[in-house]
Write a protein that holds these residues in place. Sequence first.
Motif, PDB file in Angstrom:
ATOM      1  N   ASN A 263       0.832  -1.209   0.000  1.00  0.00           N
ATOM      2  CA  ASN A 263       0.000   0.000   0.000  1.00  0.00           C
ATOM      3  C   ASN A 263       0.864   1.256   0.000  1.00  0.00           C
ATOM      4  OD1 ASN A 263      -2.351  -1.498   0.013  1.00  0.00           O
ATOM      5  ND2 ASN A 263      -2.694  -1.305   2.209  1.00  0.00           N
ATOM      6  N   MET A 264       1.948   1.228   0.748  1.00  0.00           N
ATOM      7  CA  MET A 264       2.852   2.372   0.776  1.00  0.00           C
ATOM      8  C   MET A 264       3.520   2.581  -0.581  1.00  0.00           C
ATOM      9  SD  MET A 264       4.822   2.216   4.446  1.00  0.00           S
ATOM     10  CE  MET A 264       5.571   3.812   4.093  1.00  0.00           C
ATOM     11  N   ILE A 265       3.996   1.483  -1.180  1.00  0.00           N
ATOM     12  CA  ILE A 265       4.656   1.569  -2.485  1.00  0.00           C
ATOM     13  C   ILE A 265       3.706   2.131  -3.528  1.00  0.00           C
ATOM     14  CG2 ILE A 265       5.649   0.197  -4.359  1.00  0.00           C
ATOM     15  CD1 ILE A 265       6.715  -1.721  -2.156  1.00  0.00           C
ATOM     16  N   ASP A 266       2.487   1.601  -3.579  1.00  0.00           N
ATOM     17  CA  ASP A 266       1.491   2.076  -4.552  1.00  0.00           C
ATOM     18  C   ASP A 266       1.128   3.531  -4.284  1.00  0.00           C
ATOM     19  OD1 ASP A 266       1.487  -0.422  -5.703  1.00  0.00           O
ATOM     20  OD2 ASP A 266      -0.302  -1.124  -4.649  1.00  0.00           O
ATOM     21  N   GLY A 267       1.044   3.894  -3.009  1.00  0.00           N
ATOM     22  CA  GLY A 267       0.718   5.263  -2.667  1.00  0.00           C
ATOM     23  C   GLY A 267       1.772   6.244  -3.140  1.00  0.00           C
ATOM     24  N   PHE A 268       3.025   5.947  -2.883  1.00  0.00           N
ATOM     25  CA  PHE A 268       4.096   6.851  -3.294  1.00  0.00           C
ATOM     26  C   PHE A 268       4.184   6.973  -4.811  1.00  0.00           C
ATOM     27  CE2 PHE A 268       6.407   5.960   0.923  1.00  0.00           C
ATOM     28  CZ  PHE A 268       5.928   7.143   1.478  1.00  0.00           C
ATOM     29  N   LYS A 269       3.851   5.906  -5.526  1.00  0.00           N
ATOM     30  CA  LYS A 269       3.844   5.986  -6.993  1.00  0.00           C
ATOM     31  C   LYS A 269       2.842   7.015  -7.480  1.00  0.00           C
ATOM     32  CE  LYS A 269       5.291   1.213  -8.003  1.00  0.00           C
ATOM     33  NZ  LYS A 269       4.850  -0.108  -8.534  1.00  0.00           N
ATOM     34  N   ASN A 270       1.793   7.235  -6.675  1.00  0.00           N
ATOM     35  CA  ASN A 270       0.740   8.190  -7.024  1.00  0.00           C
ATOM     36  C   ASN A 270       0.795   9.453  -6.167  1.00  0.00           C
ATOM     37  OD1 ASN A 270      -0.964   6.609  -9.052  1.00  0.00           O
ATOM     38  ND2 ASN A 270      -0.820   5.147  -7.366  1.00  0.00           N
ATOM     39  N   PHE A 271       1.996   9.705  -5.590  1.00  0.00           N
ATOM     40  CA  PHE A 271       2.219  10.895  -4.764  1.00  0.00           C
ATOM     41  C   PHE A 271       1.222  10.978  -3.613  1.00  0.00           C
ATOM     42  CE2 PHE A 271       4.475  11.751  -8.602  1.00  0.00           C
ATOM     43  CZ  PHE A 271       5.576  12.501  -8.209  1.00  0.00           C
ATOM     44  N   LYS A 272       0.963   9.838  -3.005  1.00  0.00           N
ATOM     45  CA  LYS A 272       0.049   9.786  -1.879  1.00  0.00           C
ATOM     46  C   LYS A 272       0.744   9.125  -0.690  1.00  0.00           C
ATOM     47  CE  LYS A 272      -4.486   8.140  -0.353  1.00  0.00           C
ATOM     48  NZ  LYS A 272      -5.707   7.364  -0.715  1.00  0.00           N
ATOM     49  N   ALA A 273       0.691   9.797   0.451  1.00  0.00           N
ATOM     50  CA  ALA A 273       1.250   9.239   1.682  1.00  0.00           C
ATOM     51  C   ALA A 273       0.136   8.519   2.433  1.00  0.00           C
ATOM     52  CB  ALA A 273       1.839  10.350   2.549  1.00  0.00           C
ATOM     53  N   VAL A 274       0.206   7.210   2.479  1.00  0.00           N
ATOM     54  CA  VAL A 274      -0.891   6.444   3.085  1.00  0.00           C
ATOM     55  C   VAL A 274      -0.703   6.270   4.588  1.00  0.00           C
ATOM     56  CG1 VAL A 274      -1.369   5.220   0.932  1.00  0.00           C
ATOM     57  CG2 VAL A 274       0.184   4.200   2.600  1.00  0.00           C
ATOM     58  N   GLU A 275       0.530   6.363   5.085  1.00  0.00           N
ATOM     59  CA  GLU A 275       0.799   6.222   6.506  1.00  0.00           C
ATOM     60  C   GLU A 275       0.772   7.593   7.188  1.00  0.00           C
ATOM     61  OE1 GLU A 275       1.287   3.609   8.484  1.00  0.00           O
ATOM     62  OE2 GLU A 275       1.260   2.005   6.961  1.00  0.00           O
ATOM     63  N   GLU A 276       0.281   7.639   8.403  1.00  0.00           N
ATOM     64  CA  GLU A 276       0.165   8.910   9.126  1.00  0.00           C
ATOM     65  C   GLU A 276       1.529   9.560   9.321  1.00  0.00           C
ATOM     66  OE1 GLU A 276      -2.056  11.965  10.792  1.00  0.00           O
ATOM     67  OE2 GLU A 276      -2.695  10.185   9.668  1.00  0.00           O
ATOM     68  N   LEU A 277       2.552   8.766   9.665  1.00  0.00           N
ATOM     69  CA  LEU A 277       3.882   9.341   9.858  1.00  0.00           C
ATOM     70  C   LEU A 277       4.407   9.954   8.572  1.00  0.00           C
ATOM     71  CD1 LEU A 277       6.176   9.695  11.970  1.00  0.00           C
ATOM     72  CD2 LEU A 277       7.219   7.629  11.005  1.00  0.00           C
ATOM     73  N   CYS A 278       4.107   9.333   7.448  1.00  0.00           N
ATOM     74  CA  CYS A 278       4.546   9.866   6.153  1.00  0.00           C
ATOM     75  C   CYS A 278       3.853  11.191   5.844  1.00  0.00           C
ATOM     76  CB  CYS A 278       4.277   8.857   5.043  1.00  0.00           C
ATOM     77  SG  CYS A 278       5.148   7.289   5.251  1.00  0.00           S
ATOM     78  N   LYS A 279       2.590  11.305   6.201  1.00  0.00           N
ATOM     79  CA  LYS A 279       1.877  12.574   6.006  1.00  0.00           C
ATOM     80  C   LYS A 279       2.510  13.680   6.833  1.00  0.00           C
ATOM     81  CE  LYS A 279      -2.580  10.262   5.220  1.00  0.00           C
ATOM     82  NZ  LYS A 279      -3.919   9.999   5.777  1.00  0.00           N
ATOM     83  N   LYS A 280       3.001  13.310   8.022  1.00  0.00           N
ATOM     84  CA  LYS A 280       3.583  14.289   8.933  1.00  0.00           C
ATOM     85  C   LYS A 280       5.040  14.619   8.604  1.00  0.00           C
ATOM     86  CE  LYS A 280       0.088  14.543  11.941  1.00  0.00           C
ATOM     87  NZ  LYS A 280      -0.553  15.820  12.333  1.00  0.00           N
TER      88      LYS A 280
END
Length: 290
Positions: A263-280
């Motif tokens: 989920n994290m890998i797919d999210g970053f490919k689409n410029f999306k931070a799926v984890e809360e720490l990544c958003k922060k």
Amino acid sequence: MQFHRVYIEITNICGLACSFCPPKPAPSKTMSLLFFEKILQELKPFTKTLAFHVMGDPLTLSNLHDYLALSYSHGFKVELTTSGYYLSKHTPQTIFHKATRQLNISLNSYNKNNLNISFDEYMDKVLEFCEQKILHHPQPFINLRLWNLDEVCSEAEYNKLLFKKLCSFFNTKIDENKIYREKIKSIRLAPKVLLNFDSYFEWPSLASSHNNNGTCYGLKSHIGILANGTVVPCCLDGDGIIALGNLHESSLFEILHSQRAQNMIDGFKNFKAVEELCKKCSYKDRFTKG
């Protein structure tokens, strides 16, 4: 899945308390050589380069040579990152082991601690290892890191002192005004000895007010393995907030192919931070265009 490097925290013990690093809530832990070798076996399909660092300083370990020897026997190159304070615990033969690809020394550690040695004592030991590298160990790189630049030049006084010492030893000139003005990234001081510049950065924290999407090199160029065996997607997650799994319980292949990791890998490919720490995390903004 191939990584440029994998960060292995062979110990989370640093021994210092730099003001630019977050406090360490996890109990002190050093990875056993037996478990370390198990990790090396699992890492062979994924990388050729190890970095002995997440939060701890590998030079705090008196048996650092054993970890380097095991790495070499399994075909890995190693990057060592240290404050430089513990260089006196080791010989150049250990630090510049056949496994060592690069030695990173954080020069802005000295003035962010109350140490029991003088600035000259600290720097003379750093420069002694630079001399040993130049004279006897041509292969490894030394990166002298000065990651304290900011818009208000808050560390200008300390940097001036440091530049004077380096200019004298390496018989060179350093234009500090040009460094700040042009945001120079590195200066060559000698063959394979670089002075590396960067700015302070904010360690990611769930308490941060920063909140946005973006992309990151976590799970793309690197992953981290903490001293307790926890696999994290990023070298800045020293607390294991995004614990993808633990190598005491699961294989690395299983952890990297878990739903959470994917989920994290797919999210970053689409410029999306799926984890809360990544958003922060504000560090990822360096990689997000537009």
